[in-house]
Enzyme design. Structure first.
Site, mmCIF file in Angstrom:
data_model
loop_
_atom_site.group_PDB
_atom_site.id
_atom_site.type_symbol
_atom_site.label_atom_id
_atom_site.label_comp_id
_atom_site.label_asym_id
_atom_site.label_seq_id
_atom_site.Cartn_x
_atom_site.Cartn_y
_atom_site.Cartn_z
ATOM 1 N N HIS A 380 0.892 -1.182 0.013
ATOM 2 C CA HIS A 380 -0.055 0.002 0.010
ATOM 3 C C HIS A 380 0.795 1.220 -0.236
ATOM 4 C CE1 HIS A 380 -4.304 -1.606 0.415
ATOM 5 N NE2 HIS A 380 -3.779 -2.417 1.176
ATOM 6 N N LYS A 571 -8.525 13.920 4.520
ATOM 7 C CA LYS A 571 -7.875 12.700 4.653
ATOM 8 C C LYS A 571 -6.974 12.797 5.899
ATOM 9 C CE LYS A 571 -6.827 13.193 0.403
ATOM 10 N NZ LYS A 571 -6.491 12.507 -0.837
ATOM 11 N N ARG A 572 -5.992 11.785 5.980
ATOM 12 C CA ARG A 572 -4.927 11.690 6.986
ATOM 13 C C ARG A 572 -4.058 13.238 6.822
ATOM 14 N NH1 ARG A 572 -0.320 8.614 6.850
ATOM 15 N NH2 ARG A 572 -1.107 7.548 5.058
ATOM 16 N N LYS A 577 0.588 14.402 1.434
ATOM 17 C CA LYS A 577 -0.744 14.570 1.020
ATOM 18 C C LYS A 577 -0.938 16.233 0.654
ATOM 19 C CE LYS A 577 -2.551 10.550 3.215
ATOM 20 N NZ LYS A 577 -3.250 9.599 1.981
ATOM 21 N N THR A 679 -8.741 6.520 -1.850
ATOM 22 C CA THR A 679 -9.853 5.961 -2.010
ATOM 23 C C THR A 679 -10.935 6.986 -1.877
ATOM 24 O OG1 THR A 679 -10.014 5.007 0.215
ATOM 25 C CG2 THR A 679 -9.757 3.492 -1.529
ATOM 26 N N LYS A 683 -14.808 8.074 -3.705
ATOM 27 C CA LYS A 683 -16.118 8.370 -3.103
ATOM 28 C C LYS A 683 -16.605 9.599 -3.221
ATOM 29 C CE LYS A 683 -13.964 6.000 0.986
ATOM 30 N NZ LYS A 683 -13.268 6.089 2.179
#
Length: 843
Positions: A380, A571-572, A577, A679, A683
């Site tokens: 991952h 998100k985290r 990110k 993911t 969504k």
């Protein structure tokens, strides 16, 4: 007739050994009401007039669980009668989210439950759904993916068991105080959890530490026994996982740690009161908290113990299931397809070998054949710090027998490599499970890769990078072993449950079949030029945005305009990110407003959410920066009607069900080559949000599916990032020509977003203007260009609505059902196993 058909009165089950009370299986409103009444009285000890909202939630949950049991037990009976291959999904996280609403959807009895609740004086089912605590069993995308996969396995009627840990406390609940993240204990079990079924009779013993000794068995064969210094007991708790309108009810089996001896009477009697319960406290720590801080030796030791604990229990459970059915252990791979969800369960390689060699007394060749045919591994991440490595001293002390086995696996493997690459010591060093350079470590990703029959990445780009950048030597040895399975998300929770208004419109437009076959949404494309339908599309989105606006005002005090563009990044929190890139562009937009350059600017509400790991100082500083920017922007009268910034605290599945349906723009802005898949991007797209993003992870495939014209692309590609790294990236040289970055940095340095504290964000500034490891400044100008394109597109409402509709219409590929079909056909070789329950109506 079958129970897959909703709204029946009573069921009689002739299945041998599987019994159900007909009055606890019916799916009509009267049945649900009766079940609630019974559980209020007999289970909770309450009379209806005195029942609280929590009591009603518990009673309804127990009544619904009763209706799952018929399917759950029938599935177990069917597999016992006709053994088949079962998928065992090993994961450190299962972010399953609230269960009541989801199970009502699966059974098709949401309206019946609402009717039953009205008889208790509750006018709105959502009042009761809101009572449910978020199960603290996961943290982010890894755990949510595991939950989506379990649901799709059940919906596709593939037998499966998810194996994990029953954490008493989740990672933490997040508060925001003075702009900073504050962590408090996530006591998610404090009110009881009605969805689990304990099975103490199926407990397992797990050892740690101690020593090994060799001996000869009765046949004279050389053997090794492990004599652990301490033990824990794993007690399984099963959570039924029902498929959508089918009889298949798989399970999530979570292990709780108990001590072998809970109380030492001798210690207590001599006054050593802590010593009396020391073993109990130590053992139960294994399942106390999700992801203990691994910044200390004790934290790392606890993490490794947790991983071995749940993996050992799970493998023992699988072997025991064969014994109970009289199936020879040599047939293990024919009955269990074991998937390692990232490196956390990679100790399964050594533990399965130990169980087969030491307990089942198989020889090495047979044990290795079974292990390598049973296990497969999903990678991952490409980030080196996330590829688990354990110091040899810690590992060999805690798991001495496993270390011996790993050394032997490594010896045999390196001998194969020497035959292929004679004299090439450099390759031997790269592929060895034991990293000999510096402080010796055990490379768990190498162990999983060597032992597994398949290794997959989770998006096309990621899988290519796994082969070319992460494991090139392994890919050269075994090219057939490496494959891709792009992630997916379940449309049941993330559209049908989370967005009922959109779901109703989709049902009307294409029929209800899309819920179990997302490709049917392609039929929406015929409405792309229908102005009337597009107006209804926009109205549906606006209605959902109004609900989120109300939530934001209640929880943050910030009033936002639901007609503004909802620009969302949830998100985290992590540097790769790049939430700070988004915050920097917000500052740039703020400066534009302050300079009066607002012509054509789209009114925008920028929404952030996510948790930073407690020990991750830079991520926590980014949260503080976002909140500092929000405080300044929201307080300035000049931004009224043009810009608002919100940070939503304690982001989780429940909050995600509010946010994803309301988003207009999805921020997927990670550095190219860093995000494995993502993911959240899926969504958002399913719910009609447009994506602004880099060519990273599954963004690549989303852009291909929805069309480049319906995606806002920016940023350096993976190849361009690699070139910058190779040539020597000097971010400080970009700043003078990177308008308005010099002014943005000056405001931050002066404490404009930190109440005048010019030192607060110095580490962040040094990060950006120094090495800028994640290329924020390299992508900043192109990001602003893309955001300008977003604003222009938003002002053309017909164009935006068409793009939104096409995003939803073209997301069928990103259903987790497709992902599971890929795994089942290419990796697991697992077939659907429909469960038939013959029922009779009791007139």
């Amino acid at each position: 007739m079958t129970t897959a058909e909703p709204r029946r009165r009573n069921l009689r089950l002739p299945t041998p050994g599987c019994y159900a009370d007909p009055d606890r299986s019916g799916l009509m409103a009267d049945d649900v009401f009766d079940g609630m009444t019974e559980h209020l009285f007999y289970t909770l000890g309450k009379l209806a007039p005195a029942a609280s909202r929590h009591d009603l939630y518990m009673a309804l949950s127990y009544a619904v669980r009763d209706r799952l049991m018929t399917r759950y037990l029938a599935g177990i009976e069917a597999i016992n009668a006709t053994p088949t291959r079962v998928v065992a999904y090993l994961s450190a996280e299962f972010l399953i989210g609230p269960q009541l609403g989801n199970n009502l959807l699966m059974l098709g009895i949401r309206d019946e439950a609402a009717d039953a609740l009205r008889r208790f004086g509750v006018a709105d089912l959502d009042e009761i759904l809101e009572v449910e605590e978020e199960p603290g069993l996961g943290n982010g995308g890894l755990g949510r993916l595991a939950a989506c996969f379990l649901e799709s396995l059940a919906s596709l009627e593939i037998p499966a068991t998810g194996y994990g840990i029953r954490y008493e406390f989740g990672i933490f609940d997040q508060l925001i105080r003075d702009g900073w993240q504050v962590e408090i204990t996530d006591k998610w079990l404090k009110g009881g959890w009605p969805w689990e079924i304990p099975h103490p009779d199926q407990s397992c013993f797990v050892g740690f530490g101690g020593r090994t000794e060799s001996y000869r068995d009765e046949k004279g064969a050389y053997r090794v026994r492990w004599i652990p210094a301490e033990h824990a007991i794993g007690v399984p708790h099963d959570v039924p996982v029902l498929g959508y309108r089918v009889n298949t009810c798989d399970r999530l089996r979570l292990w709780r740690a108990d001590a072998t001896e809970s109380f030492d009477f001798y210690a207590f009697n001599i006054g050593d009161y802590y010593g009396a319960v020391e073993e109990k406290v130590g053992s139960e720590t294994l399942s106390k908290v999700l992801y203990p801080n691994d910044g200390t030796d004790e934290g790392r030791r606890l993490r490794l113990k947790q991983q071995h604990f749940f993996v050992s229990c799970s493998l023992q459970d699988m072997l025991r299931s064969l014994d109970h059915r009289g199936i020879p252990v040599q047939e293990f791979p024919d009955h269990w397809a074991v998937q390692l969800n990232d490196t956390h369960p990679a100790i399964a390689v050594a533990e399965l070998m130990r169980l087969l060699i030491d307990d089942k007394h198989l020889d090495w060749a047979d044990a290795w054949d079974i292990t390598s045919r049973a296990l497969s591994y999903t990678n991952h991440t490409l980030l080196p710090e996330a590829l688990e490595k354990w110091g040899v001293e810690l590992f060999s002390n805690l798991l001495p027998r496993h270390y011996e086995l790993i050394c032997e696996i490594n010896r045999r493997f390196l001998q194969q490599v020497r035959l292929k690459y004679p004299g090439n010591d450099q390759i031997l060093r790269k592929v060895s499970i034991i990293d000999e350079e510096g402080r010796k470590t055990v490379r768990m990703a190498h162990l999983a890769t060597i032992a597994s029959h398949h290794v997959n990445g989770v998006a096309a780009l990621h899988s290519d990078l796994v082969k070319s950048e992460l494991f090139p030597e392994f890919a050269a040895l075994w090219p057939e072993k490496f494959t891709n399975v792009t992630n997916g998300v379940t449309p049941r929770r993330w559209v049908a449950l989370a967005n009922p208004r959109l779901s109703a419109l989709l049902d009307e437009a294409v029929g209800p079949g899309w819920v179990s076959d997302l490709d049917q949404l392609r039929q929406l494309e015929r409405f792309a030029g229908d102005g009337g339908f597009l107006e209804r599309w926009e109205s549906t989105k606006l209605n959902v945005k109004q609900h989120l606006s109300n939530y934001i005002h209640r929880h943050t005090g910030v009033a936002v305009d639901p007609q503004s563009l909802f620009d969302v990044q949830v998100k985290r929190i992590h540097e790769y990110k790049r939430q700070h890139l988004n915050a920097l562009q917000v500052v740039a937009q703020y400066l534009r407003i302050k300079s009066g350059d607002t012509a054509g600017m789209a009114p925008r509400t920028v929404i952030f959410g996510g948790k930073a790991a407690p020990g991750y100082a830079m991520a926590k500083l980014i949260i503080r920066f976002i909140n500092g920017v929000a405080d300044m922007v929201n307080a300035d009268p000049a931004t009224e009607g043009l810009l608002k910034v919100v940070f939503l605290a304690d982001y989780n599945v429940k909050l995600g069900e509010r946010v994803y349906p309301a988003a207009d723009l999805s921020e997927q802005i990670s550095t190219a080559g860093m995000e494995a898949s993502g993911t959240g991007n899926m969504k958002f797209a399913m719910n009609g949000a447009l994506t602004i993003g880099t060519l990273d992870g599954a963004n690549v495939e989303i852009r291909e599916q929805v069309g480049a014209e319906n995606f806002f692309l920016f940023g350096k590609t993976t190849a361009e990032i690699a070139t910058l790294q190779k040539e020597g990236y000097r971010p400080w040289e970009l700043i003078p020509g990177l308008e308005p970055m010099p002014e943005v940095l000056r405001l931050i340095e002066q404490g404009h977003f930190s109440n005048g504290d010019g030192e607060m964000y110095r580490p962040l500034l040094q990060n950006l203007t120094g090495d800028d490891r994640f290329f924020v400044l390299a992508d900043f100008a192109d990001y602003l260009r893309a955001q300008t394109e977003v604003g222009l597109a938003w002002t053309d409402r017909a164009r935006w609505n068409r793009m939104s509709l096409l995003n939803t219409a073209r997301t069928g590929f990103f259903s987790s059902d497709r992902s599971i079909r890929d795994y089942a056909s290419r990796i697991w070789k697992a077939e659907p196993f429909p469960v038939t329950i013959t029922c009779e109506l009791d007139e």
